[in-house]
Design an enzyme around this catalytic site. Structure first.
Site, mmCIF file in Angstrom:
data_model
loop_
_atom_site.group_PDB
_atom_site.id
_atom_site.type_symbol
_atom_site.label_atom_id
_atom_site.label_comp_id
_atom_site.label_asym_id
_atom_site.label_seq_id
_atom_site.Cartn_x
_atom_site.Cartn_y
_atom_site.Cartn_z
ATOM 1 C CB ILE A 13 -4.091 -10.900 -6.033
ATOM 2 C CG1 ILE A 13 -2.760 -10.916 -5.269
ATOM 3 C CG2 ILE A 13 -4.629 -12.291 -6.232
ATOM 4 C CD1 ILE A 13 -2.892 -11.485 -3.860
ATOM 5 C CE1 TYR A 18 8.071 2.294 -3.008
ATOM 6 C CE2 TYR A 18 6.528 1.083 -1.644
ATOM 7 C CZ TYR A 18 7.275 2.212 -1.890
ATOM 8 O OH TYR A 18 7.213 3.254 -1.022
ATOM 9 N N GLY A 19 5.433 -2.717 -6.872
ATOM 10 C CA GLY A 19 5.495 -3.883 -7.743
ATOM 11 C C GLY A 19 4.226 -4.694 -7.730
ATOM 12 C CE LYS A 36 5.264 -4.682 -2.819
ATOM 13 N NZ LYS A 36 4.598 -3.882 -1.785
ATOM 14 C CG ASP A 129 1.326 5.862 -0.145
ATOM 15 O OD1 ASP A 129 0.503 6.807 -0.172
ATOM 16 O OD2 ASP A 129 1.566 5.145 -1.130
HETATM 17 C C1 INR Z 1 -5.275 -9.139 -2.111
HETATM 18 C C2 INR Z 1 -4.815 -8.017 -2.762
HETATM 19 C C3 INR Z 1 -6.533 -9.637 -2.376
HETATM 20 N N1 INR Z 1 -4.313 -9.584 -1.247
HETATM 21 C C4 INR Z 1 -5.612 -7.362 -3.701
HETATM 22 C C5 INR Z 1 -3.509 -7.772 -2.285
HETATM 23 C C6 INR Z 1 -6.880 -7.868 -3.959
HETATM 24 C C7 INR Z 1 -7.350 -8.996 -3.312
HETATM 25 O O1 INR Z 1 -2.762 -6.851 -2.610
HETATM 26 C C8 INR Z 1 -3.244 -8.780 -1.334
HETATM 27 C C9 INR Z 1 -2.088 -9.009 -0.526
HETATM 28 C C10 INR Z 1 -2.018 -10.160 0.321
HETATM 29 C C11 INR Z 1 -0.902 -8.286 -0.276
HETATM 30 O O2 INR Z 1 -2.876 -11.038 0.427
HETATM 31 N N2 INR Z 1 -0.870 -10.149 1.026
HETATM 32 C C12 INR Z 1 -0.167 -9.015 0.676
HETATM 33 C C13 INR Z 1 -0.387 -7.064 -0.721
HETATM 34 C C14 INR Z 1 0.827 -6.619 -0.219
HETATM 35 C C15 INR Z 1 1.555 -7.367 0.711
HETATM 36 S S1 INR Z 1 1.476 -5.087 -0.716
HETATM 37 C C16 INR Z 1 1.037 -8.567 1.158
HETATM 38 O O3 INR Z 1 2.628 -4.847 0.123
HETATM 39 O O4 INR Z 1 0.439 -4.105 -0.548
HETATM 40 O O5 INR Z 1 1.851 -5.166 -2.103
#
Ligand code: INR
Length: 304
Positions: A13, A18-19, A36, A129
């Site tokens: 998604i 970092y990943g 992640k 960031d």
């Molecule tokens: C979505 C992301 C939905 N949910 C991108 C996304 C598009 C659509 O990065 C994400 C995350 C989520 C996400 O539901 N929980 C997390 C990202 C991250 C942490 S992080 C937790 O730390 O930004 O990579």
């Protein structure tokens, strides 16, 4: 700590700094999560214990507007973080659904995020960031902080691990001027840029290099000097040859924003001198938030 075997990946998604982030399901509970993966290939001695300790501290950081970290798993020379799952990030919402950003929604988002950042700062955690990509939203009107707390452990890289260029648009002037002592005020600058973008429906300062970013800021806010920002000329990357721009009028959509209190709050956030910038706690107590309403349903655009 639990095993990776309890999770089945569904789809990729996102790509954080970092990943890579996957939508996954906990096969025991049926619960959906965001998984992640941070590859640690060049860590020959396994995952550094400082990294594990620092990441594990984030598990105790519980706030309604901070994405919850449920667990940390070490497997196949990677560090996996198991997070709360939300349906969309603010970048996608800004790109696809400009009409959802009503004044009430902007105010509600601003309050939730100031409150979350205030909580992080109280716990001595800086984001460093902040950008629309790491603010996650759901259809109930919630907005939550993600992708934070790793900057001290892993450093903010020049490029994402995918080689995607890291955006500079939300970066505070003191970082662009080379300060090594980050303070909580760096996050306030980023939030100011993000809130302006919700109103303008385009980025406030869209620089394409560090110097272009700095000059775009100075062209609008004025080139800083010792009077308005004591110590600025001693910053590592301060140039005596910077053009000296006078402060300009802010964009008219901001000056004429229908909520009069917004401009006063915005002016207290977008202060070049980080020492004079409003704190997140004081921002939550600003008169702009006197008439804050409960969060409400937001129609999110479907993917495609
Ligand atoms: C979505 C992301 C939905 N949910 C991108 C996304 C598009 C659509 O990065 C994400 C995350 C989520 C996400 O539901 N929980 C997390 C990202 C991250 C942490 S992080 C937790 O730390 O930004 O990579």
């Amino acid at each position: 700590m639990c095993s990776l075997n309890h999770f089945r990946r569904i789809e990729k998604i996102g790509e954080g700094t970092y990943g890579v982030v996957f939508k996954a399901v906990n096969t025991d509970s049926g619960k959906m999560v965001a998984l992640k993966r941070i590859r640690l290939e060049n860590e020959s001695e396994g995952v550094p214990s400082t990294a594990i300790r620092e990441v594990s501290l984030l598990k105790d950081l519980k706030h309604p507007s901070v994405i919850e970290l449920y667990d940390v798993v070490i497997a196949d020379s990677s560090l996996y973080m198991v997070f709360e799952l939300l349906s969309m990030d603010l970048k996608k919402l800004l790109d696809k659904a400009k009409e959802v950003f009503t004044p009430q929604l902007i105010k509600s988002y601003m309050f939730q995020i100031f409150d979350a950042i205030s909580f992080c700062h109280l716990n001595r955690i800086l984001h460093r960031d902040l950008k629309p990509q790491n603010l996650l939203v759901d259809e109930y009107g919630h907005i939550k902080l993600a992708d934070f707390g790793l900057a001290r452990t892993f450093n903010i890289p020049m490029r994402a691990y995918t080689h995607e260029v890291v955006t500079l648009w939300y970066r505070a002037p003191e970082i662009l001027l080379g300060t090594k002592l980050y303070a909580t005020s760096v996050d306030l600058w980023s939030l100011g840029c993000i809130f302006a973008e919700m109103i303008l429906r385009k980025p406030l300062f869209a620089g394409d290099s560090e110097i272009d970013q700095l000059y775009k800021i100075f062209q609008m806010m004025g080139t800083p000097n010792e009077q308005i920002w004591p110590g600025v000329s001693q910053m590592p990357d301060f140039g005596l040859k910077f053009p000296s721009w006078k402060p300009q009028q802010l964009p008219s959509l901001i000056v004429k924003y229908k909520d009069k209190d917004f401009l006063d709050l915005f002016r207290h956030i977008m202060v070049l001198d980080p020492g004079r910038r409003i704190s997140a706690k004081n921002a939550t107590q600003h008169s702009f938030f006197r008439n804050i309403e409960p969060v409400t349903y937001v129609s999110l655009p479907l993917d495609g």
